[in-house]
Design a protein around this motif. Structure first.
Motif, PDB file in Angstrom:
ATOM      1  N   UNK A 113     -26.959 -18.054  23.303  1.00 53.53           N
ATOM      2  CA  UNK A 113     -27.174 -17.309  22.057  1.00 53.53           C
ATOM      3  C   UNK A 113     -28.457 -17.788  21.397  1.00 53.53           C
ATOM      4  N   UNK A 114     -29.063 -16.905  20.614  1.00 52.15           N
ATOM      5  CA  UNK A 114     -30.258 -17.291  19.859  1.00 52.15           C
ATOM      6  C   UNK A 114     -29.895 -18.363  18.843  1.00 52.15           C
ATOM      7  N   UNK A 115     -30.875 -19.167  18.460  1.00 48.17           N
ATOM      8  CA  UNK A 115     -30.600 -20.312  17.590  1.00 48.17           C
ATOM      9  C   UNK A 115     -29.927 -19.912  16.283  1.00 48.17           C
ATOM     10  N   UNK A 116     -30.336 -18.786  15.693  1.00 48.17           N
ATOM     11  CA  UNK A 116     -29.722 -18.377  14.425  1.00 48.17           C
ATOM     12  C   UNK A 116     -28.275 -17.943  14.634  1.00 48.17           C
ATOM     13  N   UNK A 117     -27.952 -17.409  15.813  1.00 45.68           N
ATOM     14  CA  UNK A 117     -26.571 -17.048  16.112  1.00 45.68           C
ATOM     15  C   UNK A 117     -25.733 -18.291  16.380  1.00 45.68           C
ATOM     16  N   UNK A 118     -26.340 -19.285  17.033  1.00 44.35           N
ATOM     17  CA  UNK A 118     -25.616 -20.530  17.334  1.00 44.35           C
ATOM     18  C   UNK A 118     -25.105 -21.173  16.054  1.00 44.35           C
ATOM     19  N   UNK A 119     -25.910 -21.151  15.003  1.00 42.00           N
ATOM     20  CA  UNK A 119     -25.483 -21.737  13.733  1.00 42.00           C
ATOM     21  C   UNK A 119     -24.233 -21.051  13.203  1.00 42.00           C
ATOM     22  N   UNK A 120     -24.183 -19.728  13.308  1.00 36.80           N
ATOM     23  CA  UNK A 120     -23.003 -18.982  12.851  1.00 36.80           C
ATOM     24  C   UNK A 120     -21.784 -19.305  13.712  1.00 36.80           C
ATOM     25  N   UNK A 121     -21.974 -19.432  15.008  1.00 39.53           N
ATOM     26  CA  UNK A 121     -20.867 -19.735  15.912  1.00 39.53           C
ATOM     27  C   UNK A 121     -20.321 -21.139  15.666  1.00 39.53           C
ATOM     28  N   UNK A 122     -21.206 -22.097  15.426  1.00 36.31           N
ATOM     29  CA  UNK A 122     -20.755 -23.459  15.145  1.00 36.31           C
ATOM     30  C   UNK A 122     -19.975 -23.525  13.841  1.00 36.31           C
ATOM     31  N   UNK A 123     -20.389 -22.749  12.864  1.00 33.88           N
ATOM     32  CA  UNK A 123     -19.668 -22.729  11.586  1.00 33.88           C
ATOM     33  C   UNK A 123     -18.255 -22.193  11.786  1.00 33.88           C
ATOM     34  N   UNK A 124     -18.102 -21.198  12.649  1.00 33.44           N
ATOM     35  CA  UNK A 124     -16.786 -20.628  12.922  1.00 33.44           C
ATOM     36  C   UNK A 124     -15.879 -21.666  13.590  1.00 33.44           C
ATOM     37  N   UNK A 125     -16.427 -22.429  14.527  1.00 31.46           N
ATOM     38  CA  UNK A 125     -15.628 -23.404  15.267  1.00 31.46           C
ATOM     39  C   UNK A 125     -15.279 -24.626  14.430  1.00 31.46           C
ATOM     40  N   UNK A 126     -16.158 -25.013  13.512  1.00 34.21           N
ATOM     41  CA  UNK A 126     -15.899 -26.141  12.610  1.00 34.21           C
ATOM     42  C   UNK A 126     -15.462 -27.375  13.393  1.00 34.21           C
ATOM     43  N   UNK A 127     -16.252 -27.730  14.406  1.00 37.98           N
ATOM     44  CA  UNK A 127     -15.891 -28.877  15.248  1.00 37.98           C
ATOM     45  C   UNK A 127     -17.102 -29.732  15.576  1.00 37.98           C
ATOM     46  N   UNK A 128     -18.082 -29.731  14.692  1.00 45.44           N
ATOM     47  CA  UNK A 128     -19.328 -30.440  14.985  1.00 45.44           C
ATOM     48  C   UNK A 128     -19.126 -31.929  15.242  1.00 45.44           C
ATOM     49  N   UNK A 129     -18.078 -32.513  14.677  1.00 42.50           N
ATOM     50  CA  UNK A 129     -17.886 -33.954  14.856  1.00 42.50           C
ATOM     51  C   UNK A 129     -17.464 -34.333  16.267  1.00 42.50           C
ATOM     52  N   UNK A 130     -17.044 -33.362  17.084  1.00 40.83           N
ATOM     53  CA  UNK A 130     -16.694 -33.691  18.476  1.00 40.83           C
ATOM     54  C   UNK A 130     -17.616 -33.000  19.478  1.00 40.83           C
ATOM     55  N   UNK A 131     -18.565 -32.229  18.998  1.00 45.84           N
ATOM     56  CA  UNK A 131     -19.495 -31.541  19.897  1.00 45.84           C
ATOM     57  C   UNK A 131     -20.683 -32.462  20.162  1.00 45.84           C
ATOM     58  N   UNK A 132     -20.910 -32.757  21.431  1.00 42.32           N
ATOM     59  CA  UNK A 132     -21.965 -33.689  21.830  1.00 42.32           C
ATOM     60  C   UNK A 132     -23.330 -33.019  21.906  1.00 42.32           C
ATOM     61  N   UNK A 133     -23.379 -31.829  22.481  1.00 44.15           N
ATOM     62  CA  UNK A 133     -24.652 -31.158  22.765  1.00 44.15           C
ATOM     63  C   UNK A 133     -24.475 -29.655  22.606  1.00 44.15           C
ATOM     64  N   UNK A 134     -25.512 -28.991  22.115  1.00 46.85           N
ATOM     65  CA  UNK A 134     -25.492 -27.532  21.964  1.00 46.85           C
ATOM     66  C   UNK A 134     -26.821 -26.980  22.462  1.00 46.85           C
ATOM     67  N   UNK A 135     -26.768 -25.992  23.325  1.00 43.73           N
ATOM     68  CA  UNK A 135     -27.978 -25.324  23.797  1.00 43.73           C
ATOM     69  C   UNK A 135     -28.152 -24.006  23.056  1.00 43.73           C
ATOM     70  N   UNK A 136     -29.271 -23.342  23.326  1.00 45.46           N
ATOM     71  CA  UNK A 136     -29.512 -21.987  22.809  1.00 45.46           C
ATOM     72  C   UNK A 136     -30.416 -21.258  23.789  1.00 45.46           C
ATOM     73  N   UNK A 137     -30.717 -20.009  23.501  1.00 44.41           N
ATOM     74  CA  UNK A 137     -31.548 -19.211  24.398  1.00 44.41           C
ATOM     75  C   UNK A 137     -32.923 -19.836  24.619  1.00 44.41           C
ATOM     76  N   UNK A 138     -33.393 -20.628  23.664  1.00 44.88           N
ATOM     77  CA  UNK A 138     -34.712 -21.258  23.786  1.00 44.88           C
ATOM     78  C   UNK A 138     -34.758 -22.282  24.915  1.00 44.88           C
ATOM     79  N   UNK A 139     -33.590 -22.707  25.397  1.00 46.72           N
ATOM     80  CA  UNK A 139     -33.534 -23.745  26.424  1.00 46.72           C
ATOM     81  C   UNK A 139     -33.526 -23.195  27.837  1.00 46.72           C
ATOM     82  N   UNK A 140     -33.528 -21.882  28.003  1.00 40.73           N
ATOM     83  CA  UNK A 140     -33.414 -21.290  29.336  1.00 40.73           C
ATOM     84  C   UNK A 140     -34.546 -20.309  29.591  1.00 40.73           C
ATOM     85  N   UNK A 141     -35.203 -20.470  30.722  1.00 34.84           N
ATOM     86  CA  UNK A 141     -36.240 -19.519  31.112  1.00 34.84           C
ATOM     87  C   UNK A 141     -35.612 -18.208  31.558  1.00 34.84           C
TER      88      UNK A 141
END
Length: 225
Positions: A113-141
């Motif tokens: 997902x695009x970085x701005x969408x990732x922020x919305x998805x993380x807010x929905x999950x509300x689990x940042x304290x156990x999430x180690x790593x998050x990627x976004x579309x910027x990380x993939x060619x």
């Protein structure tokens, strides 16, 4: 450099942890309709999980004039953004992330997902304290079914392909994982059937995060360690 002593679980997010697959389908349908492309929703749904570039190739043909692709993506993004405040996690998705962390596993959101969408998805999950790593579309060619986003997730988390399991909801997820020899657990909550996910190579298929959580000790995730 991979940390050979650690294990982890890579999670797709859209349709796997957050109930957004059909919202993407409707948003693409409307974006395409606005540009006079009449594409049935069923065809669009089956393409969800690809990146927008491959999705448009798949739906409109690779030989098309691509000059309008940017406008199509912008229209989809604007339409999808209208749903952000109403996004909801799939059943017990948050509990599944916490259960994996409690087992000592690194929890990685391997999303394109695009970085701005990732922020919305993380807010929905509300689990940042156990999430180690998050990627976004910027990380993939290249987007799925290419394995780029999974390779980026491994690199950023320090995990090795032989010590992780990927959880996704589409045949594109299964295909991407297969290219790196990563076992993929399929979930049908994104709208793809059990037989199709298994036929694509999923090592096991569950209905949703809740069913996977209930089966966790006996699943491919439970075998990590």
């Amino acid at each position: 450099m991979a940390d050979d002593m650690r294990h982890g679980v890579l999670f797709d997010v859209d349709g796997t942890l957050v109930d957004s697959t059909y919202l993407h389908t409707v948003s693409w349908w409307e974006a395409l309709r606005q540009a006079d492309h009449r594409v049935p929703m069923a065809r669009i749904h089956r393409a969800i999980g690809m990146g927008s570039d491959k999705l448009l190739d798949h739906l409109l043909g690779a030989e098309r004039d691509t000059d309008a692709d940017g406008r199509l993506r912008d229209a989809h993004d604007a339409l999808y953004a209208e749903y952000w405040e109403r996004l909801a996690p799939l059943p017990r998705a948050r509990e599944l992330l916490y259960a994996c962390a409690d087992r000592g596993l690194r929890v990685v959101l391997a999303t394109s997902a695009a970085e701005h969408e990732v922020a919305a998805l993380r807010a929905v999950l509300d689990a940042d304290d156990v999430i180690d790593t998050v990627t976004s579309s910027a990380d993939a060619k290249e987007s799925k079914p290419a394995p780029d986003i999974l390779a980026a997730a491994l690199d950023q988390s320090g995990l090795a392909a032989g010590r992780v399991v990927f959880v996704g909801d589409s045949v594109w997820d299964v295909a991407a994982a297969g290219k790196l020899d990563i076992p993929c657990i399929g979930l049908t909550c994104g709208g793809t059937g059990r037989a199709e996910l298994a036929g694509a190579g999923a090592v096991a298929v569950y209905e949703d995060p809740a069913e996977l959580l209930d089966a966790l000790p006996a699943s491919a995730i439970g075998s990590l360690g």
